[in-house]
Design a protein around this motif. Structure first.
Motif, PDB file in Angstrom:
ATOM      1  N   PHE A 146       0.836  -1.208   0.000  1.00  0.00           N
ATOM      2  CA  PHE A 146       0.000   0.000   0.000  1.00  0.00           C
ATOM      3  C   PHE A 146       0.869   1.255   0.000  1.00  0.00           C
ATOM      4  O   PHE A 146       0.628   2.191  -0.774  1.00  0.00           O
ATOM      5  N   GLY A 147       1.904   1.269   0.826  1.00  0.00           N
ATOM      6  CA  GLY A 147       2.811   2.412   0.857  1.00  0.00           C
ATOM      7  C   GLY A 147       3.549   2.594  -0.455  1.00  0.00           C
ATOM      8  O   GLY A 147       3.732   3.720  -0.928  1.00  0.00           O
ATOM      9  N   GLY A 148       3.958   1.485  -1.054  1.00  0.00           N
ATOM     10  CA  GLY A 148       4.672   1.558  -2.322  1.00  0.00           C
ATOM     11  C   GLY A 148       3.810   2.105  -3.444  1.00  0.00           C
ATOM     12  O   GLY A 148       4.259   2.935  -4.249  1.00  0.00           O
ATOM     13  N   MET A 167      -6.450  10.124   0.135  1.00  0.00           N
ATOM     14  CA  MET A 167      -5.288   9.339  -0.258  1.00  0.00           C
ATOM     15  C   MET A 167      -5.680   7.878  -0.501  1.00  0.00           C
ATOM     16  O   MET A 167      -5.310   7.275  -1.511  1.00  0.00           O
ATOM     17  N   CYS A 168      -6.452   7.283   0.414  1.00  0.00           N
ATOM     18  CA  CYS A 168      -6.896   5.894   0.243  1.00  0.00           C
ATOM     19  C   CYS A 168      -7.713   5.748  -1.032  1.00  0.00           C
ATOM     20  O   CYS A 168      -7.531   4.801  -1.808  1.00  0.00           O
ATOM     21  N   ASP A 169      -8.611   6.701  -1.254  1.00  0.00           N
ATOM     22  CA  ASP A 169      -9.457   6.652  -2.442  1.00  0.00           C
ATOM     23  C   ASP A 169      -8.620   6.712  -3.713  1.00  0.00           C
ATOM     24  O   ASP A 169      -8.859   5.983  -4.679  1.00  0.00           O
ATOM     25  N   ASP A 170      -7.619   7.587  -3.721  1.00  0.00           N
ATOM     26  CA  ASP A 170      -6.752   7.711  -4.894  1.00  0.00           C
ATOM     27  C   ASP A 170      -5.971   6.419  -5.148  1.00  0.00           C
ATOM     28  O   ASP A 170      -5.883   5.937  -6.272  1.00  0.00           O
ATOM     29  N   SER A 206       4.120   5.574  -5.708  1.00  0.00           N
ATOM     30  CA  SER A 206       4.039   5.561  -7.173  1.00  0.00           C
ATOM     31  C   SER A 206       2.930   6.461  -7.688  1.00  0.00           C
ATOM     32  O   SER A 206       3.012   6.982  -8.813  1.00  0.00           O
ATOM     33  N   ALA A 207       1.902   6.649  -6.865  1.00  0.00           N
ATOM     34  CA  ALA A 207       0.777   7.503  -7.266  1.00  0.00           C
ATOM     35  C   ALA A 207       1.060   8.979  -7.031  1.00  0.00           C
ATOM     36  O   ALA A 207       0.216   9.831  -7.317  1.00  0.00           O
ATOM     37  N   GLY A 251      -1.912   0.331 -10.315  1.00  0.00           N
ATOM     38  CA  GLY A 251      -0.805  -0.163  -9.507  1.00  0.00           C
ATOM     39  C   GLY A 251      -1.263  -1.000  -8.335  1.00  0.00           C
ATOM     40  O   GLY A 251      -0.644  -2.025  -8.020  1.00  0.00           O
ATOM     41  N   TRP A 252      -2.350  -0.591  -7.670  1.00  0.00           N
ATOM     42  CA  TRP A 252      -2.868  -1.384  -6.546  1.00  0.00           C
ATOM     43  C   TRP A 252      -3.458  -2.699  -7.049  1.00  0.00           C
ATOM     44  O   TRP A 252      -3.267  -3.757  -6.448  1.00  0.00           O
TER      45      TRP A 252
END
Length: 323
Positions: free
Chosen positions: A60-62, A257-260, A66-67, A266-267
């Motif tokens: 998730f952090g990665g 941030m979570c929504d994005d 990247s986003a 990537g996720w």
């Protein structure tokens, strides 16, 4: 699954469970500039609430980086899952890290019900008939008692109409130990994340009777529990939570941030690579779902005889009783 964007969320407070030391979080922080403007003042550090969630937290952090989100210290976001909820219920709320704010559901692992390759139980219907007729003579196994694998067998028994309290379950600290017990004849069936059983399935040592997801899985010849007549859709989920005292502005930024992140390719790619289901659910939608998941978990643990029906337990999600 609702993919709509959230609007302003009401500030609420929630008791979480088994989250570890949220206040000491110090991992992959995130901060992002919007459309070239100055960076948002609030930064977030994404950290696992225990070793079993480290992989999801790192992924998730990665993907957040990247986003376009930048790393740095800041308000902690703690990543935990269903076992943490189970632990709090079993311990009557003891050892809780404190009041937290639910943010988003991230991912989940599908569970699979397996039997030894030479088992006389040819399919899930055979297993279900045996469990229904002789629940106390149908020993089953998986991970630790009271955790997701045990919950799944409780849900299966209840869905079949069997006496849930007579289910004979032996839990083991690891999937390897559960597999050893199953292959040694100490149980007639086992449950666990598909990732833990792929090796033995590939070697032909066990057969899959059913999967816990709502849809069949590519590359695995096994029906869903729903197809098999058991109204169960179950995943070992993982979610993100903010800390006690999280300000409204920080919370809104964390939700954005979570929504994005959760709707990015990537996720999705990170989940596919790890063998997880991507289960994005943010803000109010996640909050409502979490309330129902708390109720279901508590009911199954009660049916299994692991908690009583009168004590007050954790309130994770909206409660009507004031907890």
């Amino acid at each position: 699954m609702d993919g709509s964007r959230h609007t302003r969320m009401p500030r609420r407070r929630f008791i979480a469970c088994g989250l570890g030391a949220i206040a000491a979080a110090a991992g992959c922080g995130t901060e992002r500039a919007s459309n070239g403007a100055a960076a948002l003042r609030t930064a977030f550090s994404v950290n696992p609430g225990g070793q079993q969630w480290a992989h999801v937290a790192r992924a998730f952090g990665g993907v957040a980086r990247s986003a376009g989100f930048r790393t740095g210290a800041g308000t902690p976001i703690t990543v935990v899952g269903l076992p943490a909820l189970c632990a709090a219920e079993l311990n009557d709320g003891q050892g809780l890290a404190g009041v937290t704010t639910p943010l988003a559901r991230l991912s989940g692992e599908v569970e699979v019900v397996v039997v030894p390759a030479a088992s006389h139980l040819k399919d899930f219907h055979d297993f279900g008939a045996h469990l229904l007729a002789q629940p106390d003579q149908t020993p089953v196994t998986g991970g630790p008692q009271g955790e997701p694998d045990h919950l799944l067998f409780g849900l299966i028994a209840k869905g079949l109409g069997a006496d849930t309290r007579q289910v004979t379950y032996t839990g083991y600290p690891s999937g390897t130990e559960a597999a050893t017990a199953l292959l040694a004849g100490k149980a007639v069936a086992a449950a666990g994340p598909l990732s833990q059983w792929r090796f033995n399935l590939g070697r032909g040592r066990v057969r899959a009777l059913a999967v816990s997801s709502a849809q069949r899985l590519p590359g695995l010849d096994a029906p869903t529990l729903l197809e098999s007549g058991v109204r169960v859709d179950f995943t070992n989920w993982v979610a993100a939570f903010g800390p006690d005292g999280m300000g409204e502005e920080s919370r809104e930024q964390a939700l954005r941030m979570c929504d994005d992140v959760l709707w990015t390719p990537g996720w999705q790619a990170a989940c596919r690579a790890a063998g997880w289901l991507s289960l994005p659910l943010v803000g109010d939608d996640f909050e409502r779902w979490l309330g129902s998941e708390v109720a279901r978990t508590r009911a199954v643990l009660r049916d299994l005889g692991l908690i009583n029906s009168t004590r007050a337990t954790t309130c994770w999600g909206s409660c009507g009783n004031g907890h």
